[in-house]
Each structure stands twice: as C-alpha cells, then as structure tokens.
Design an enzyme around this catalytic site. Structure first.
Site, PDB file in Angstrom:
ATOM      1  N   GLY A  26       1.395   4.453  13.315  1.00 36.69           N
ATOM      2  CA  GLY A  26       1.920   3.189  13.850  1.00 36.69           C
ATOM      3  C   GLY A  26       1.078   2.696  15.021  1.00 36.69           C
ATOM      4  O   GLY A  26       0.777   1.504  15.150  1.00 36.69           O
TER       5      GLY A  26
ATOM      6  N   GLY B  81       6.123   4.596   8.714  1.00 42.73           N
ATOM      7  CA  GLY B  81       5.374   5.845   8.662  1.00 42.73           C
ATOM      8  C   GLY B  81       5.440   6.525  10.008  1.00 42.73           C
ATOM      9  O   GLY B  81       6.349   6.267  10.811  1.00 42.73           O
ATOM     10  N   SER B  82       4.465   7.373  10.274  1.00 45.57           N
ATOM     11  CA  SER B  82       4.505   8.162  11.505  1.00 45.57           C
ATOM     12  C   SER B  82       4.181   7.305  12.728  1.00 45.57           C
ATOM     13  O   SER B  82       3.495   6.281  12.632  1.00 45.57           O
ATOM     14  CB  SER B  82       3.488   9.293  11.388  1.00 45.57           C
ATOM     15  OG  SER B  82       2.196   8.744  11.234  1.00 45.57           O
ATOM     16  N   THR B  83       4.634   7.759  13.865  1.00 45.01           N
ATOM     17  CA  THR B  83       4.330   7.081  15.128  1.00 45.01           C
ATOM     18  C   THR B  83       2.819   7.082  15.379  1.00 45.01           C
ATOM     19  O   THR B  83       2.257   6.089  15.851  1.00 45.01           O
ATOM     20  CB  THR B  83       5.080   7.788  16.272  1.00 45.01           C
ATOM     21  OG1 THR B  83       6.483   7.603  16.028  1.00 45.01           O
ATOM     22  CG2 THR B  83       4.725   7.236  17.637  1.00 45.01           C
TER      23      THR B  83
ATOM     24  N   GLU C 156       8.223   0.814  11.732  1.00 42.41           N
ATOM     25  CA  GLU C 156       9.379   1.721  11.560  1.00 42.41           C
ATOM     26  C   GLU C 156       8.806   3.124  11.563  1.00 42.41           C
ATOM     27  O   GLU C 156       8.209   3.548  10.572  1.00 42.41           O
ATOM     28  CB  GLU C 156      10.075   1.461  10.218  1.00 42.41           C
ATOM     29  CG  GLU C 156      10.651   0.076  10.054  1.00 42.41           C
ATOM     30  CD  GLU C 156      11.882  -0.140  10.909  1.00 42.41           C
ATOM     31  OE1 GLU C 156      12.464   0.859  11.388  1.00 42.41           O
ATOM     32  OE2 GLU C 156      12.251  -1.300  11.101  1.00 42.41           O
TER      33      GLU C 156
ATOM     34  N   CYS D 237      13.457   9.925   8.053  1.00 45.98           N
ATOM     35  CA  CYS D 237      13.087   9.498   9.404  1.00 45.98           C
ATOM     36  C   CYS D 237      14.221   9.681  10.404  1.00 45.98           C
ATOM     37  O   CYS D 237      13.997  10.032  11.545  1.00 45.98           O
ATOM     38  CB  CYS D 237      12.640   8.046   9.379  1.00 45.98           C
ATOM     39  SG  CYS D 237      13.831   6.978   8.569  1.00 45.98           S
TER      40      CYS D 237
ATOM     41  N   GLU E  66       8.484  15.678  15.687  1.00 46.37           N
ATOM     42  CA  GLU E  66       9.117  15.394  14.390  1.00 46.37           C
ATOM     43  C   GLU E  66       8.551  16.366  13.352  1.00 46.37           C
ATOM     44  O   GLU E  66       7.347  16.337  13.068  1.00 46.37           O
ATOM     45  CB  GLU E  66       8.835  13.959  13.968  1.00 46.37           C
ATOM     46  CG  GLU E  66       9.582  13.613  12.687  1.00 46.37           C
ATOM     47  CD  GLU E  66       9.262  12.213  12.173  1.00 46.37           C
ATOM     48  OE1 GLU E  66       8.098  11.800  12.239  1.00 46.37           O
ATOM     49  OE2 GLU E  66      10.206  11.562  11.693  1.00 46.37           O
TER      50      GLU E  66
ATOM     51  N   LYS F 258       0.883  -1.173   0.000  1.00 44.69           N
ATOM     52  CA  LYS F 258       0.000   0.000   0.000  1.00 44.69           C
ATOM     53  C   LYS F 258       0.919   1.221   0.000  1.00 44.69           C
ATOM     54  O   LYS F 258       1.421   1.635   1.041  1.00 44.69           O
ATOM     55  CB  LYS F 258      -0.877  -0.020   1.252  1.00 44.69           C
ATOM     56  CG  LYS F 258      -2.215   0.700   1.124  1.00 44.69           C
ATOM     57  CD  LYS F 258      -2.129   2.140   0.702  1.00 44.69           C
ATOM     58  CE  LYS F 258      -1.941   3.107   1.852  1.00 44.69           C
ATOM     59  NZ  LYS F 258      -1.707   4.496   1.426  1.00 44.69           N
TER      60      LYS F 258
END
Ligand code: NAD
Length: 501
Positions: free
Chosen positions: A251, A246-248, A269, A304, A403, A193
């Site tokens: 996640g 992707g982003s936390t 990640e 990242c 971030e 995706k």
C-alpha cells in the site's frame, strides 16, 4: 458416506476442468505480449494447475489504451444509470449461473474449503454486483445552498480508467463484489490486476461481462506479478485511480507510484491486527469462544480483519482459552474439496513458511504455544497449518504486533477495561476490533475509544453490503462496500450558473 461421495464428485469435476489462463483485454483473451507465463499451483497438493499469462508494462499499456478508448466513447460512462444497472445485474446472474465452476476454481487456486467458496465467496461477488447495480439509479446529485441568484450543481462523474489491484484471500469476492462493482456502476472503465497466487476466477468470469452487455474495453483483467503488472498499473500516467487491497507494505508503494506518476487518486484497504476484547462480564463465554475461534481460523486465518489478538480479562481467561482449544480441535485442516472441511491449505509454500516463522518467533520471545504451530498433512504435498494458539503473549511481542495472516491466535491477559482498550489501540493497524460485554455502557465506551474502522459488539465479522469496511491508521483509507465506496470512483464537479443577469 454422502460427504465422501460429494468429495469424490468435486475431485472428479476438478480433474475434468479446463482453465482460462490469459489476460482479458478489450473484450478478448490474449497472451502476454512477451509470451511469458507463470505457474498456477494448487496449494492443497503442490501440483501445477495451469500456466497464467504473465502481463507486464506492455500489456498494461495495451489494457489502459483499450480502457481509455472505451471510456471516451461514452457507451458505458454516459449510458443511463438504469441501463448500466440492467447489465450489471445480468453480469451478476451469469456469475451465479457459473457458481459451481467458479467456486471450484477458487478452492483449487487458493486452498480454501469448497464449502466456503460456495457459501461465501461466489455469492459475495454476486451480491456486490447486484447491490451496486441497485444503488446506482437511486443516487441523486446535489444543489448547493448558494445565494438565490445563482445555481450551483454538484454532480458526480466517473473518474475514468480505474485500476484495481487485489489480494488472494477472497479473490473474486473482493475484485468483483467490493471493487469492480462500484467502479463499474459509477461508469468507469476498469482493469483488474488479480493476485498472482489466485488469478483463475477473475480471468474466467471476465468474458461473462461481454455476454452481460458491458462494452468491450470497459472490463479488463491483467494477471501478472505485483512487481510487474501491479507496479505498471499504479505508475501508469493514463490511469486515473487505483483501488488497492493488500498489505500495508505494498500500500505504501502504491502511494509512492501515484506520487511519482500522475498523482492518481488512491484508496488503500490494507492489513490488520484486530483485537478481540473479552471482558469478564461477557454474556456467554461459549458464544465468544466460537466467535474468537472462527474469527482467527476462518479462511485459514488469511483474513484482513482476523481477530488475531485475544485481549481477555484475567477472571475469564482460563475458561475461555479452554473453550477455544476445544474449537481448535474441531477445526483441523483437511482436503479443501471435502464439503465437510472447515479449514483448508495456506495459499502457497512461501506463505506457509512465513507463518511458521512467526510461530518460531513467538516461542523464542517467550510465549507459550498451547496447540498447533507445525505443518500438517505434508504427505499430501499441500501446505497446511492447524489452529495455533499462544498464551502468555505480551503486546510488544512480534506475534502481537505484526500481521501474520495465518491461523495464529495471541492470547493477551488484561486487568480491566481500560487496560484492554490501551492494549487494543497499541498497534499501527486499525482495521477492526471486537468487544464482548453485557454492559451496554461499557460497550459504547469501548467502541468509541477503539481506533478501528469496524467495531463488533458481542459478535464477530457480522456485516452487510450497506456497512462501510476499511481501516484507520496503517490499515489504509477509503472504504469498500456501502454507498460510500462509490465516491472513490467519482469526481465531484461544481457547475456554477449565474442567474443575476
Ligand atoms: P500483497 O500486498 O502482497 O499483494 C496485493 C496485491 O498487490 C497483489 O495483486 C500483488 O500482486 C500486488 N502487488 C505486490 N507488489 C506490488 C507492487 N510493487 N506494485 C503493485 N502491486 C503489487 O498482499 P497479499 O499477500 O496478496 O494479501 C494479503 C494482504 O491483504 C494482507 O495484508 C491483508 O490484511 C490484506 N487485505 C486487506 C483487506 C481489507 O479490506 N483491508 C482485505 C483482504 C486482504
């Protein structure tokens, strides 16, 4: 003059391009079942490149069913490792053959300089596929040290149907080189995706998997919005594993979806706020300055592990910052299709505005803006932000904690090594960290004390396919790259054979 000609050549190639813009399911390109699509925009000029099939739950069902069928047939999962290797190598070489086209697509889609699409992104995808192809027929399973009258085999088996949800900053490199490569090598069926901001290369390269001899249904791509296609994949009861980058924030949702559905295994990640520590005995301030600048401005800061916090000892701060500012001048954004360009466009308008919002926050919280911080090249219609440096940052300020994922460096001054380590670890993230010192003892002490998955000493962003990459704390868990990544896409089976009878 040569550069201008080359820029014109790239522009001419761009004008002549046609775009693959459908999902790739069960070995063929198909529209979304709803017929819906979303616009794919070139962030260097704000213009629409094409419309992409907007997949949702029904398309994900279709892809999962195809992947499950293909997996169960065993043509791939039970193929000898040696034969999978040959096909993955062919996949890699076909991608290499289309490198110019794929690099151009990457640059048009997400705004990075063509120089780096050509030198880093596409070769990175090729390297990852080749590396895991090479590894997979050299891994042995285990025999456990049990009692003598038993034999316990510990074998790896592919986990089954793997969903790979990826971001837009290194689209093909991460999707194919870091994620699909180990998952396919291990014998799984895969559904990628891609991020909605950058689906073009994943879609275009998908059909090359067939030409490489990877069976239909083993490699699928479902473009779509995160909330629709991504969520449906992560919630799907017949997906065995999600590899997410992707982003936390997202996640955390992926873990919830796994819990709400079938307890599929998940690896994450996620984001980072990496500290770049420069101690007073830094071996060479100019080398460090260049590394700090590239560490935060490379790929427009959309990295990242970007070294977004410079934690520097007072004694060398002024000289180091002066040198970083000189590098900032050299790295001004320009046309991504010009081969001389070092910095391109931010991925889209929303992201540009988000980054500019952080700049405002930095100023309002009292940090000193030394350079950048504004939109530039607005007349192109594109979304450009130049290298931006804040001095006088405290580690509790928003720009030191959140971030930003843009070209914004926060300079934090410290008194000594101990304070540097304390500040470095004072973050929810733990992806990467750097330390600059000529004292080997200090280097080891700091490296051990840093809570991060990757520590660079007197360098930044050096790595190899053989080195694991991933985070501590809210930067996620599980590792991409290296032999360890294969474990994420395998089950371990113990077969106990009683020999006493
Ligand atoms: P993102 O989290 O917004 O999106 C990542 C992917 O998740 C996209 O494909 C998106 O469509 C999908 N998604 C979004 N919402 C979803 C949902 N509700 N359910 C399922 N899927 C959903 O991240 P991004 O903006 O694309 O990428 C930037 C982030 O990625 C940064 O935080 C960066 O640090 C991180 N990143 C980490 C690494 C690493 O190796 N640790 C590498 C690159 C990027």
């Amino acid at each position: 003059m040569a550069d201008v000609d080359s820029q014109q050549q790239w522009q001419a190639r761009a004008a002549a391009l046609s775009f693959a813009n459908q999902a790739f399911i069960d070995g063929e390109y198909v529209d979304a079942l709803s017929g819906e699509s979303f616009a794919c925009i070139n962030p260097a000029n704000g213009q629409v490149l094409t419309s992409i099939a907007s997949c949702a739950a029904a398309d994900v069902d279709r892809a999962v069913a195809a992947a499950r069928r293909a997996f169960e047939k065993g043509h791939w999962s039970r193929m000898s490792a040696k034969d999978r290797k040959v096909r993955l190598q062919k996949f890699a070489s076909l991608i290499e053959r289309h490198a110019d086209e794929l690099a151009l697509l990457e640059t048009l889609d997400m705004g990075k300089p063509i120089k780096y699409s050509l030198a880093a992104d596409i070769p990175g995808a090729v390297k990852g596929l080749n590396w895991y192809a090479e590894v997979i027929d050299k891994i042995y399973d285990d025999i456990a040290p049990t009692r003598a009258d038993a034999l316990a085999l510990v074998t790896r088996e592919p986990v089954g149907v793997v969903g790979l949800i990826v971001p837009w900053n290194f689209p093909l490199y991460l999707a194919y080189g870091w994620k699909a490569a180990p998952a396919l090598a291990a014998g799984n069926a895969v559904i990628v995706k891609p991020a909605e901001q950058s689906p073009l290369t994943a879609i275009r390269a998908a059909e090359l998997s067939l030409e490489a001899g990877i069976p239909e249904g083993i490699f699928n791509v479902v473009p779509g919005l995160g909330e629709a296609a991504g969520k449906a994949l992560a919630l799907h009861p017949d997906v065995d594993c999600i590899g997410f980058t992707g982003s936390t924030e997202v996640g955390k949702l992926i873990m919830q979806y796994a819990g709400q559905s079938n307890l599929k295994r998940v690896s994450l990640e996620c984001g980072g706020k990496s500290p770049n520590i420069v101690l007073a005995d830094c071996p060479d301030l100019e080398t460090a300055a260049k590394a700090v600048a590239f560490g935060i401005f490379f790929n427009q800061g959309e990295v990242c592990n970007a070294g977004s916090r410079l934690i520097v000892e007072e004694a060398v701060k002024d000289e180091l910052v002066e040198r970083i500012l000189a590098w900032s001048e050299k790295l001004q954004p320009a046309d991504p299709l010009d081969p001389a360009t070092e910095m391109g466009a931010m991925v889209d308008k929303n992201h540009m505005n988000r980054v500019l919002g952080f700049v405002d926050r930095g100023t309002s919280e009292g940090a000193a803006l030394l350079t950048g911080g504004n939109r530039v090249r607005e007349e192109t219609g594109g979304y450009f932000i130049p290298p931006t440096v804040f001095d006088g940052v405290r580690n509790d300020m928003t720009i030191a904690q959140e971030e930003i994922f843009g070209p914004v460096l926060a300079v934090i001054t410290c008194a000594d090594m101990d304070e540097a380590v304390r500040l470095a670890n004072d973050t929810v993230y733990g992806l990467a960290a750097e330390v600059w010192t000529r004292d080997i003892t200090k280097a080891h002490k700091v490296a051990r004390a840093l809570r991060a998955g990757f520590v660079y000493v007197n360098s930044f962003d050096q790595s190899d396919m053989s080195t694991p990459f991933g985070g501590y704390k809210q930067s996620g868990f599980g590792r991409d790259k290296s032999i360890h990544a294969i474990d994420k896409y395998c089950e371990l089976k113990t077969t106990w054979i009683e020999l006493s009878g």
